[in-house]
Design an enzyme around this catalytic site. Structure first.
Site, PDB file in Angstrom:
ATOM      1  N   GLU A 264       0.995  -1.089   0.054  1.00 47.49           N
ATOM      2  CA  GLU A 264       0.156   0.071   0.244  1.00 47.49           C
ATOM      3  C   GLU A 264       0.711   1.229   0.026  1.00 47.49           C
ATOM      4  O   GLU A 264       1.824   1.308   0.776  1.00 47.49           O
ATOM      5  CB  GLU A 264      -0.803   0.125   1.293  1.00 47.49           C
ATOM      6  CG  GLU A 264      -1.868  -1.263   1.104  1.00 47.49           C
ATOM      7  CD  GLU A 264      -2.961  -1.172   2.264  1.00 47.49           C
ATOM      8  OE1 GLU A 264      -2.738  -0.014   3.149  1.00 47.49           O
ATOM      9  OE2 GLU A 264      -3.796  -2.066   2.504  1.00 47.49           O
ATOM     10  N   HIS A 283      -8.264   1.351   1.364  1.00 44.65           N
ATOM     11  CA  HIS A 283      -8.054   1.070   2.788  1.00 44.65           C
ATOM     12  C   HIS A 283      -9.139   2.128   3.535  1.00 44.65           C
ATOM     13  O   HIS A 283      -8.639   3.012   4.396  1.00 44.65           O
ATOM     14  CB  HIS A 283      -6.582   1.210   3.482  1.00 44.65           C
ATOM     15  CG  HIS A 283      -6.494   0.477   4.557  1.00 44.65           C
ATOM     16  ND1 HIS A 283      -5.079  -0.115   4.837  1.00 44.65           N
ATOM     17  CD2 HIS A 283      -7.056   0.118   5.752  1.00 44.65           C
ATOM     18  CE1 HIS A 283      -5.135  -0.685   5.997  1.00 44.65           C
ATOM     19  NE2 HIS A 283      -6.139  -0.418   6.510  1.00 44.65           N
TER      20      HIS A 283
END
Length: 530
Positions: A264, A283
């Site tokens: 990420e 997220h």
């Protein structure tokens, strides 16, 4: 006394900041978007560090934090914190597991609806002036089976919502009791394969560990029902992303929705971006105003409790210790540490095994924290002041020291009894302690009954049991200006060997000890400093 300093390195909610700074008991410094080098330079002055997911707390930062006692992660996952190094350095790592439970469960359920009804794809199609109703035909949730992997807070909340929609819920969680599963109205399976073969939808809610990494891989996805739909709002890495891409392309997985990823932010070149029938969100599980406020307040309260009260809440590398529990076991923590320190000074250097026996009422509480306090006291001779309750078990393991706990319900003359024994090269030394009301006392040394106060300077003598020995020792100490506060005597048999334990007001110097040891009837003399 100067208030402890707290560095807030990532943004948390205003109410969280208000809670941290309440009554000025802590000094708060907000410095966000610091690089690793800047954090290394800044962290030595701080007792606590607050982060979210943006700041990576590396080993280098932890090693630079010479005064660091607590790290607070405003959220559930601590993937961005080097917990192993923190534990070794004696730093407590806290998280906020409750604050974002509902938000994440609702996001997972939203994605469940999206993969069932293709809502994002339909929206995108209409915006391009298309009207393709057949293309976006979906499926109902009603009477379908949801398989939940991991039944913690979020998995449980998701299950409640799915049941309300008429879904059958089956769960795989090796740590969930059958009684808890019944109360949640879910069917518990013992094997993951049983869930895979039955589920129309699968939602993951497990922590990321060595056991759960790629829990959905090529083999397991092939065992799933063809056309299954998969949701992951837990941790990136639970799904093998390459295997998922392939399963989506072949139709083995009909659709997927991911809120978390192995890397990420999601790399530009990730094949997930171009794979059909997949929904990707950045997220967002905890991205609600309510969740951000809750986790900010929760982590602030936990940090205040740790720094100002000594109570531990939501620690990932320490047992939780609330104020009520602390009031019960607090005296045992202090006493256990002193007994550990005592034993370390009478034991040989290379101890192979440390056994801690708990007897009596103390067995009614969780003794894990007491054991850690004992280890702290026992290991400080070897590890110095850097040893604390957090890193003591890891330090013991690094030394090859095996620690055993035993328990007895009956304690004879004492309502509570702690007995420690250390074994090295076949030799065993021991110390026992008990409470006389609220007053702690050392009640045995090497299995011989004594009574001594567990503080200050203690002189332990093993001597021949002869008339006049007490007078000679007292005279010798008096000649060197050392006063005896209390004395306890014990012997194995008349005329045999006796044990003399003296609480002294000052530390005897080496010359005095040499004189004592030179006496023909003195077999050993040891000074213990508590």
């Amino acid at each position: 006394m100067t208030p402890p300093k707290v560095l807030v390195a990532d943004s948390i909610s205003p109410r969280g900041l208000d809670e941290l700074s309440r009554d000025n008991a802590l000094r708060i410094s907000i410095q966000t978007k610091l690089s690793e080098a800047q954090l290394i330079e800044t962290i030595p002055d701080f007792s606590a560090l607050v982060v979210r997911s943006e700041t990576k707390v590396t080993a280098a930062i932890l090693n630079a934090g010479i005064n660091l006692r607590v790290i607070g992660r405003a959220g559930v996952g601590v993937d961005n914190v080097d917990v192993e190094t923190a534990t070794r350095r004696g730093v407590i790592v806290l998280n906020a597991p409750g604050g974002n439970t509902v938000s994440t469960a609702e996001h997972a359920f939203s994605l469940l609806l999206c993969v069932a009804r293709k809502i994002p794809q339909a929206d995108a199609s209409v915006r391009t002036k298309s009207w393709e109703r057949k293309t976006f035909e979906g499926v109902e949730l009603y009477n379908k089976t949801l398989g939940v992997i991991g039944m913690g807070r979020i998995g449980s909340e998701l299950s409640r919502r799915a049941i309300a929609f008429g879904m059958r819920v089956i769960a795989y969680d090796p740590y969930l009791s059958a009684g808890r599963a019944r109360s949640l109205q879910v069917e518990l399976v013992d094997e993951l394969d049983d869930l895979l073969g039955a589920a129309d939808f699968i939602s993951l809610h497990s922590p990321l560990t060595n056991e759960t990494r790629h829990i959905l891989n090529t083999t397991r996805l092939q065992k799933a029902k063809r056309g299954v739909r998969v949701i992951n709002c837990a941790r990136g890495g639970l799904i093998d992303e390459a295997a998922l891409v392939n399963a989506l392309q072949t139709g083995q997985v009909a659709a997927a929705a991911l809120d978390v990823f192995e890397t990420e932010p999601l790399p530009d070149e990730s094949p997930l971006r171009t794979t059909p029938n997949i929904i990707l969100t950045p997220h967002l599980g905890a991205s609600t105003a309510e969740a951000q406020e809750s986790v900010g307040i929760e982590i602030a309260q936990s940090i205040r409790a740790a720094l100002l009260e000594g109570t531990i809440r939501n620690a990932v590398n320490m047992p939780n210790l609330d104020a009520k529990t602390l009031s019960v076991i607090g005296p045992h923590l202090r006493f256990g540490e002193k007994l550990g320190r005592f034993l370390s000074q009478v034991a040989p250097r290379r101890v192979e095994r440390l056994t801690i026996n708990y007897s009596g009422k103390v067995n009614e509480v969780d003794t894990t924290t007491i054991t850690r306090a004992i280890l702290k006291g026992f290991l400080q001779t070897a590890g110095g002041n850097e040893i604390n309750e957090v890193n003591a078990p890891a330090f013991a393991e690094s030394l090859g020291l095996k620690v055993n706990e035993t328990r007895l319900s009956a304690v004879g003359d004492y309502s509570d009894l702690l007995e420690l024994s250390a074994i090295a090269e076949g030799k065993t030394v021991s110390v026992g302690g008990a409470f006389f009301g609220a007053t702690p006392r050392i009640v045995s040394v090497n299995s011989r009954p004594v009574e001594a106060r567990p503080h200050g300077v203690i002189l332990i003598l093993e001597n021949s049991d002869r008339p006049g020995m007490v007078g000679r020792i007292g005279t010798l100490l008096g000649e060197h200006g050392v006063n005896i506060a209390t004395m306890s005597l014990s012997r194995n048999q008349a005329g045999g060997r006796a044990l003399t334990v003296l609480n002294l007001d000052t530390v005897p110097d080496e010359n005095l000890l040499n004189e004592i040891r030179a006496h023909g009837d003195i077999h050993s003399a040891q000074v213990i400093q508590l």
